[in-house]
Design a protein around this motif. Structure first.
Motif, PDB file in Angstrom:
ATOM      1  N   LEU A 199      17.116  -6.299 -56.620  1.00 28.08           N
ATOM      2  CA  LEU A 199      16.201  -5.475 -56.506  1.00 28.08           C
ATOM      3  C   LEU A 199      15.133  -4.800 -57.561  1.00 28.08           C
ATOM      4  CD1 LEU A 199      18.215  -2.311 -54.586  1.00 28.08           C
ATOM      5  CD2 LEU A 199      16.365  -3.738 -53.752  1.00 28.08           C
ATOM      6  N   ALA A 200      15.815  -5.000 -58.775  1.00 28.37           N
ATOM      7  CA  ALA A 200      14.729  -4.927 -59.933  1.00 28.37           C
ATOM      8  C   ALA A 200      13.598  -5.995 -60.221  1.00 28.37           C
ATOM      9  CB  ALA A 200      15.579  -4.657 -61.312  1.00 28.37           C
ATOM     10  N   ARG A 201      14.494  -7.256 -59.775  1.00 31.52           N
ATOM     11  CA  ARG A 201      13.679  -8.427 -59.664  1.00 31.52           C
ATOM     12  C   ARG A 201      12.590  -8.344 -58.688  1.00 31.52           C
ATOM     13  NH1 ARG A 201      11.152 -12.235 -63.145  1.00 31.52           N
ATOM     14  NH2 ARG A 201      10.575 -14.019 -61.820  1.00 31.52           N
ATOM     15  N   GLY A 202      12.837  -7.963 -57.593  1.00 33.94           N
ATOM     16  CA  GLY A 202      12.041  -7.639 -56.442  1.00 33.94           C
ATOM     17  C   GLY A 202      10.915  -6.874 -56.707  1.00 33.94           C
ATOM     18  N   GLN A 203      11.375  -5.644 -57.229  1.00 37.01           N
ATOM     19  CA  GLN A 203      10.349  -4.729 -57.545  1.00 37.01           C
ATOM     20  C   GLN A 203       9.349  -5.260 -58.819  1.00 37.01           C
ATOM     21  OE1 GLN A 203      11.678  -1.102 -59.994  1.00 37.01           O
ATOM     22  NE2 GLN A 203      10.089   0.124 -58.998  1.00 37.01           N
ATOM     23  N   ASN A 204       9.860  -5.849 -59.634  1.00 35.44           N
ATOM     24  CA  ASN A 204       9.009  -6.384 -60.698  1.00 35.44           C
ATOM     25  C   ASN A 204       8.112  -7.320 -59.987  1.00 35.44           C
ATOM     26  OD1 ASN A 204       8.345  -8.811 -62.345  1.00 35.44           O
ATOM     27  ND2 ASN A 204       9.066  -7.492 -64.093  1.00 35.44           N
ATOM     28  N   ARG A 205       8.400  -8.338 -59.255  1.00 32.52           N
ATOM     29  CA  ARG A 205       7.420  -9.164 -58.564  1.00 32.52           C
ATOM     30  C   ARG A 205       6.513  -8.508 -57.586  1.00 32.52           C
ATOM     31  NH1 ARG A 205       6.545 -12.802 -61.854  1.00 32.52           N
ATOM     32  NH2 ARG A 205       6.760 -10.881 -63.098  1.00 32.52           N
ATOM     33  N   ARG A 230      10.586 -14.489 -53.622  1.00 32.01           N
ATOM     34  CA  ARG A 230      10.201 -14.243 -52.556  1.00 32.01           C
ATOM     35  C   ARG A 230      11.242 -13.428 -51.695  1.00 32.01           C
ATOM     36  NH1 ARG A 230       8.137 -19.183 -49.985  1.00 32.01           N
ATOM     37  NH2 ARG A 230       8.315 -20.231 -51.885  1.00 32.01           N
ATOM     38  N   TRP A 231      12.537 -14.017 -52.012  1.00 31.10           N
ATOM     39  CA  TRP A 231      13.540 -13.369 -51.121  1.00 31.10           C
ATOM     40  C   TRP A 231      13.682 -11.928 -51.882  1.00 31.10           C
ATOM     41  CZ3 TRP A 231      14.503 -13.961 -46.235  1.00 31.10           C
ATOM     42  CH2 TRP A 231      14.490 -15.210 -45.509  1.00 31.10           C
ATOM     43  N   ALA A 232      13.907 -11.949 -53.308  1.00 29.52           N
ATOM     44  CA  ALA A 232      14.074 -10.840 -53.746  1.00 29.52           C
ATOM     45  C   ALA A 232      13.137  -9.670 -53.516  1.00 29.52           C
ATOM     46  CB  ALA A 232      13.968 -10.929 -55.188  1.00 29.52           C
ATOM     47  N   ILE A 233      11.607  -9.996 -53.270  1.00 29.79           N
ATOM     48  CA  ILE A 233      10.538  -9.131 -52.911  1.00 29.79           C
ATOM     49  C   ILE A 233      11.166  -8.728 -51.298  1.00 29.79           C
ATOM     50  CG2 ILE A 233       8.183  -9.059 -52.157  1.00 29.79           C
ATOM     51  CD1 ILE A 233       7.674 -11.019 -54.232  1.00 29.79           C
ATOM     52  N   VAL A 234      11.520  -9.340 -50.680  1.00 26.96           N
ATOM     53  CA  VAL A 234      12.036  -9.060 -49.263  1.00 26.96           C
ATOM     54  C   VAL A 234      13.031  -8.046 -49.370  1.00 26.96           C
ATOM     55  CG1 VAL A 234      13.109  -9.661 -46.937  1.00 26.96           C
ATOM     56  CG2 VAL A 234      11.689 -11.300 -47.969  1.00 26.96           C
ATOM     57  N   HIS A 235      13.976  -7.829 -50.248  1.00 26.50           N
ATOM     58  CA  HIS A 235      14.719  -6.863 -50.589  1.00 26.50           C
ATOM     59  C   HIS A 235      14.253  -5.564 -50.816  1.00 26.50           C
ATOM     60  CE1 HIS A 235      18.827  -8.342 -49.577  1.00 26.50           C
ATOM     61  NE2 HIS A 235      18.931  -9.251 -50.451  1.00 26.50           N
ATOM     62  N   TYR A 236      13.218  -5.761 -51.733  1.00 31.21           N
ATOM     63  CA  TYR A 236      12.621  -4.530 -52.422  1.00 31.21           C
ATOM     64  C   TYR A 236      11.831  -4.055 -51.253  1.00 31.21           C
ATOM     65  CZ  TYR A 236      10.004  -1.381 -55.301  1.00 31.21           C
ATOM     66  OH  TYR A 236       9.719  -0.292 -56.151  1.00 31.21           O
ATOM     67  N   VAL A 237      11.138  -4.847 -50.391  1.00 32.76           N
ATOM     68  CA  VAL A 237      10.049  -4.122 -49.454  1.00 32.76           C
ATOM     69  C   VAL A 237      11.189  -3.373 -48.560  1.00 32.76           C
ATOM     70  CG1 VAL A 237       8.885  -4.693 -47.199  1.00 32.76           C
ATOM     71  CG2 VAL A 237       8.461  -6.022 -49.376  1.00 32.76           C
ATOM     72  N   ARG A 238      12.238  -3.746 -48.262  1.00 33.39           N
ATOM     73  CA  ARG A 238      13.364  -2.968 -47.379  1.00 33.39           C
ATOM     74  C   ARG A 238      13.644  -1.701 -48.015  1.00 33.39           C
ATOM     75  NH1 ARG A 238      12.238  -4.896 -42.617  1.00 33.39           N
ATOM     76  NH2 ARG A 238      13.223  -6.740 -42.017  1.00 33.39           N
ATOM     77  N   GLU A 239      13.637  -1.782 -49.204  1.00 36.26           N
ATOM     78  CA  GLU A 239      14.122  -0.812 -50.071  1.00 36.26           C
ATOM     79  C   GLU A 239      12.945   0.444 -49.920  1.00 36.26           C
ATOM     80  OE1 GLU A 239      16.506   0.216 -52.286  1.00 36.26           O
ATOM     81  OE2 GLU A 239      15.859   1.400 -53.860  1.00 36.26           O
ATOM     82  N   LEU A 240      11.768   0.008 -50.184  1.00 37.13           N
ATOM     83  CA  LEU A 240      10.581   0.673 -49.829  1.00 37.13           C
ATOM     84  C   LEU A 240      10.647   1.450 -48.609  1.00 37.13           C
ATOM     85  CD1 LEU A 240       7.640  -1.219 -51.721  1.00 37.13           C
ATOM     86  CD2 LEU A 240       8.907   0.821 -52.527  1.00 37.13           C
ATOM     87  N   GLN A 241      10.872   0.583 -47.459  1.00 37.90           N
ATOM     88  CA  GLN A 241      10.728   1.104 -46.145  1.00 37.90           C
ATOM     89  C   GLN A 241      11.661   2.230 -45.700  1.00 37.90           C
ATOM     90  OE1 GLN A 241      11.332  -2.622 -44.163  1.00 37.90           O
ATOM     91  NE2 GLN A 241       8.912  -2.957 -43.919  1.00 37.90           N
ATOM     92  N   GLN A 242      12.973   1.881 -46.569  1.00 37.62           N
ATOM     93  CA  GLN A 242      14.117   2.745 -46.412  1.00 37.62           C
ATOM     94  C   GLN A 242      13.572   4.233 -47.054  1.00 37.62           C
ATOM     95  OE1 GLN A 242      17.514   1.048 -47.874  1.00 37.62           O
ATOM     96  NE2 GLN A 242      17.564  -0.415 -46.301  1.00 37.62           N
TER      97      GLN A 242
END
Ligand code: HEC
Length: 218
Positions: free
Chosen positions: A106-112, A180-192
């Motif tokens: 998630l941290a990596r996803g947020q960073n990217r 890109r998959w890490a970003i997908v997790h982070y987008v999910r987090e933002l949506q939640q």
């Protein structure tokens, strides 16, 4: 005075004179901040264009060029599906996100996300990033937290990041597949978070922000 002495003195005088002129003209690097005098410059100092800069050479005056047709990534693999071919992507990535949803991912996803997506989608994913505010795109379709986007599969979000969607450009050539998959997790987090009524980006992952310069995960 012998001839040998005369030659030695002449050489010493020539070296001293060169050194003095060099220092006075600011061309000797250990005394100066100026670019050094380069007798054989090789390719140290070349004509170059700045990213986002202007280049009259090209018809559209933009220095930044897209990769030529058929270019392949140096690492990873080329994304196989065209923009809009969501069906193929959803079939191919039916297993969903291959990465575990850990704090690190998630941290990596947020960073990217903050680097690549926030200019348009804002840090919260609400679609009102600076680029959007200056007239690019429609905040409604750029709002990743809207109900329609919340219903997208992981595969579809991965596909949009990789291949683009309408005026959104593709990112498969500049963000690694894993990122890109890490970003997908982070987008999910933002949506939640948005669904739960919070507009705060992930605080836990904010601590990991220092790693902007770390290499892409491969
Ligand atoms: C240059 C601006 C820009 C950047 C940068 C950008 N996008 Fe987009 N994005 C858009 C626009 C514009 C749309 C709406 C496209 C449309 O009208 O279908 C969009 C749409 C989307 C959608 C579909 C939303 C929906 O409801 O259909 C997703 C998902 C998405 N972007 C994710 C991302 C992610 C993740 C990143 C970062 C890797 C990113 N975008 C980077 C401009 C951008």
């Amino acid at each position: 005075m012998s001839t040998a002495w005369k030659i030695t003195l002449a050489i010493v005088a020539a070296v001293l004179a060169t050194f003095t002129i060099g220092v006075l003209s600011g061309k000797i690097w250990w005394f100066s901040e100026e670019p050094p005098l380069m007798v054989v410059p090789d390719m140290d100092d070349q004509f170059h264009l700045k990213p986002q800069g202007e280049a009259r050479f090209f018809a559209d005056n933009r220095a930044q060029r897209d990769p030529v047709e058929g270019a392949l990534p140096r690492v990873g693999r080329a994304y196989p599906f065209a923009m809009g071919d969501v069906d193929s992507a959803e079939k191919y990535f039916a297993a969903g996100n291959p990465l575990p949803r850990t704090d690190f991912v998630l941290a990596r996803g947020q960073n990217r996300f903050n680097t690549y997506c926030s200019p348009c989608h804002n840090y919260t994913g609400t679609g009102d990033g600076l680029v959007q505010k200056r007239g690019f795109g429609n905040q409604e379709t750029m709002n990743l937290t809207r109900e329609q986007a919340r219903a997208y599969s992981d595969a579809k979000i991965f596909h949009v990041i990789s291949a683009g969607q309408n005026i959104m450009p593709p990112y498969a050539d500049r963000i690694s597949e894993t990122d890109r998959w890490a970003i997908v997790h982070y987008v999910r987090e933002l949506q939640q978070k948005a669904a739960a009524g919070s507009t705060q980006p992930n605080g836990m992952a904010a601590a990991a922000q220092g790693s902007t310069h770390s290499k892409d995960m491969q």
